[in-house]
Design an enzyme around this catalytic site. Structure first.
Site, PDB file in Angstrom:
ATOM      1  N   LYS A  35       2.912  -0.706   4.686  1.00 53.20           N
ATOM      2  CA  LYS A  35       2.336  -1.103   3.406  1.00 53.20           C
ATOM      3  C   LYS A  35       2.191  -2.620   3.354  1.00 53.20           C
ATOM      4  O   LYS A  35       3.141  -3.359   3.652  1.00 53.20           O
ATOM      5  CB  LYS A  35       3.250  -0.637   2.270  1.00 53.20           C
ATOM      6  CG  LYS A  35       2.729  -0.975   0.894  1.00 53.20           C
ATOM      7  CD  LYS A  35       3.596  -0.331  -0.178  1.00 53.20           C
ATOM      8  CE  LYS A  35       4.723  -1.201  -0.655  1.00 53.20           C
ATOM      9  NZ  LYS A  35       4.329  -2.418  -1.363  1.00 53.20           N
ATOM     10  N   ASP A  62      -1.442  -2.134  -1.054  1.00 53.55           N
ATOM     11  CA  ASP A  62      -0.775  -1.928  -2.352  1.00 53.55           C
ATOM     12  C   ASP A  62      -0.985  -3.156  -3.239  1.00 53.55           C
ATOM     13  O   ASP A  62      -0.117  -4.027  -3.315  1.00 53.55           O
ATOM     14  CB  ASP A  62       0.720  -1.684  -2.075  1.00 53.55           C
ATOM     15  CG  ASP A  62       1.554  -1.576  -3.341  1.00 53.55           C
ATOM     16  OD1 ASP A  62       1.011  -1.215  -4.394  1.00 53.55           O
ATOM     17  OD2 ASP A  62       2.775  -1.849  -3.258  1.00 53.55           O
ATOM     18  N   LYS A  64      -2.389  -2.775  -6.515  1.00 60.00           N
ATOM     19  CA  LYS A  64      -2.228  -2.337  -7.922  1.00 60.00           C
ATOM     20  C   LYS A  64      -3.272  -2.960  -8.842  1.00 60.00           C
ATOM     21  O   LYS A  64      -2.954  -3.697  -9.780  1.00 60.00           O
ATOM     22  CB  LYS A  64      -0.827  -2.690  -8.421  1.00 60.00           C
ATOM     23  CG  LYS A  64       0.312  -2.142  -7.575  1.00 60.00           C
ATOM     24  CD  LYS A  64       1.648  -2.508  -8.198  1.00 60.00           C
ATOM     25  CE  LYS A  64       2.816  -2.001  -7.408  1.00 60.00           C
ATOM     26  NZ  LYS A  64       3.025  -2.649  -6.109  1.00 60.00           N
ATOM     27  N   ASP A  67      -7.938  -4.305 -14.110  1.00 58.09           N
ATOM     28  CA  ASP A  67      -8.886  -5.312 -14.612  1.00 58.09           C
ATOM     29  C   ASP A  67     -10.024  -4.560 -15.275  1.00 58.09           C
ATOM     30  O   ASP A  67      -9.960  -3.328 -15.404  1.00 58.09           O
ATOM     31  CB  ASP A  67      -9.376  -6.180 -13.430  1.00 58.09           C
ATOM     32  CG  ASP A  67      -9.705  -7.609 -13.857  1.00 58.09           C
ATOM     33  OD1 ASP A  67     -10.387  -7.772 -14.885  1.00 58.09           O
ATOM     34  OD2 ASP A  67      -9.273  -8.549 -13.170  1.00 58.09           O
ATOM     35  N   THR A 127       9.006   1.535 -10.436  1.00 58.76           N
ATOM     36  CA  THR A 127      10.353   2.091 -10.239  1.00 58.76           C
ATOM     37  C   THR A 127      11.452   1.086 -10.605  1.00 58.76           C
ATOM     38  O   THR A 127      12.622   1.441 -10.645  1.00 58.76           O
ATOM     39  CB  THR A 127      10.526   2.566  -8.779  1.00 58.76           C
ATOM     40  OG1 THR A 127       9.965   1.588  -7.902  1.00 58.76           O
ATOM     41  CG2 THR A 127       9.844   3.889  -8.555  1.00 58.76           C
ATOM     42  N   ARG A 224      13.135  -2.971   1.798  1.00 58.04           N
ATOM     43  CA  ARG A 224      14.347  -3.703   2.185  1.00 58.04           C
ATOM     44  C   ARG A 224      15.400  -2.890   2.916  1.00 58.04           C
ATOM     45  O   ARG A 224      16.045  -3.443   3.824  1.00 58.04           O
ATOM     46  CB  ARG A 224      14.927  -4.398   0.941  1.00 58.04           C
ATOM     47  CG  ARG A 224      14.069  -5.571   0.491  1.00 58.04           C
ATOM     48  CD  ARG A 224      14.340  -5.997  -0.930  1.00 58.04           C
ATOM     49  NE  ARG A 224      13.834  -5.019  -1.874  1.00 58.04           N
ATOM     50  CZ  ARG A 224      13.872  -5.157  -3.201  1.00 58.04           C
ATOM     51  NH1 ARG A 224      14.412  -6.250  -3.729  1.00 58.04           N
ATOM     52  NH2 ARG A 224      13.383  -4.223  -3.994  1.00 58.04           N
TER      53      ARG A 224
END
Ligand code: C5P
Length: 255
Positions: A35, A62, A64, A67, A127, A224
């Protein structure tokens, strides 16, 4: 159509292309997807998507988008042209924006003569939002409502607008599948291995890989816990093991 085995997506959240490509080289052949998010894309631009594709990865871009419909239309077209295998918008942009995004994806696919349509997903509620009891009174998106209910409503609106699926917590995946059908994809970040020492970082609505798979998640996004691990290869293998599969089981779709 039978459900494909859940697939691992490694989030390459790095400041430089060099760091991202180094990590990618270490997990080549392990994870089918990587990603590229805001941090890396803003630093490196679409060239990094092409480089990762050349290494054999499918790339989730990714960014997002949220607009006015015309701007999202252009952004979606550019993302498809960059070689994205998957891209996303915010469900909060509303139905008009979502429908325009689907049309823009389809136009770009036919203009480029792609054999496979990149998957277009909508982010529901991040999340990192909502506290342990599922409520966060200060959050302007949730406005004191249960995150799970807001996510479900956004998922149903995204389904009606023709999107392929949503980004949600694995905690919400089972209800979304029930409401929108098994083919409607759930991509779930916020994956964490239970560890009394480590914190969940900034994530709130978390689940283990085992529970995410059991809940019906189609794609597990992990950053991570792999990229900042002392041994990222072992960490990726451990997550794949917990997912109950391997890359061999996954059936990546190629453009
Ligand atoms: O490091 P970690 O596993 O928390 O990374 C999760 C990744 O998924 C990050 O790149 C983050 O931007 C992304 N993401 C998320 N929650 C969403 C959508 C995307 O955490 N709802």
């Amino acid at each position: 159509m039978a459900k494909l085995a859940p697939q691992l997506v490694i989030a390459l959240d790095f400041q430089t292309g060099r760091e991202a490509l180094d990590l990618a080289a270490r997990v080549q052949g392990l994870a089918p997807w990587v990603k590229v998010g805001l941090e890396l894309f803003v630093a490196e631009g679409p060239g990094i998507v092409r480089e990762l594709k050349a290494m054999g990865f499918q790339v989730f871009v990714d960014l997002k988008f949220l607009d006015i419909p015309n701007t999202v239309r252009g952004a979606v077209r550019s993302a498809v042209k960059s070689g994205a295998g998957m891209l996303n918008i915010h469900a909060l942009g509303g139905t008009d924006m979502a429908r325009v995004a689907v049309a823009a994806r389809d136009e770009a696919v036919s203009e480029l003569g792609l054999k496979t349509r990149p998957l277009l997903l909508a982010v529901t509620v991040l999340t990192s939002m909502a506290c342990a009891n599922g409520k966060d009174p200060d959050n302007p998106i949730l406005q004191g409502r249960e995150a799970a209910q807001v996510v479900l409503e956004l998922a149903q609106a995204s389904h009606a607008a023709g999107l392929d699926g949503v980004v949600c917590s694995a905690q919400e995946a089972a209800r979304i599948k029930q409401a929108c059908g098994p083919q409607f994809l759930c991509l779930t970040p916020g994956i964490r291995i239970p560890n009394p020492v480590a914190s969940p970082d900034d994530q709130r609505r978390v689940m283990t890989p085992e529970a995410a798979v059991a809940a019906g998640s189609d794609f597990l996004v992990v950053g991570r816990p792999i990229t900042r691990a002392a041994d990222p290869v072992s960490a990726a293998r451990d997550i794949l093991h917990r997912m109950g599969g391997s890359m061999a089981q996954a059936q990546p779709v190629r453009n």
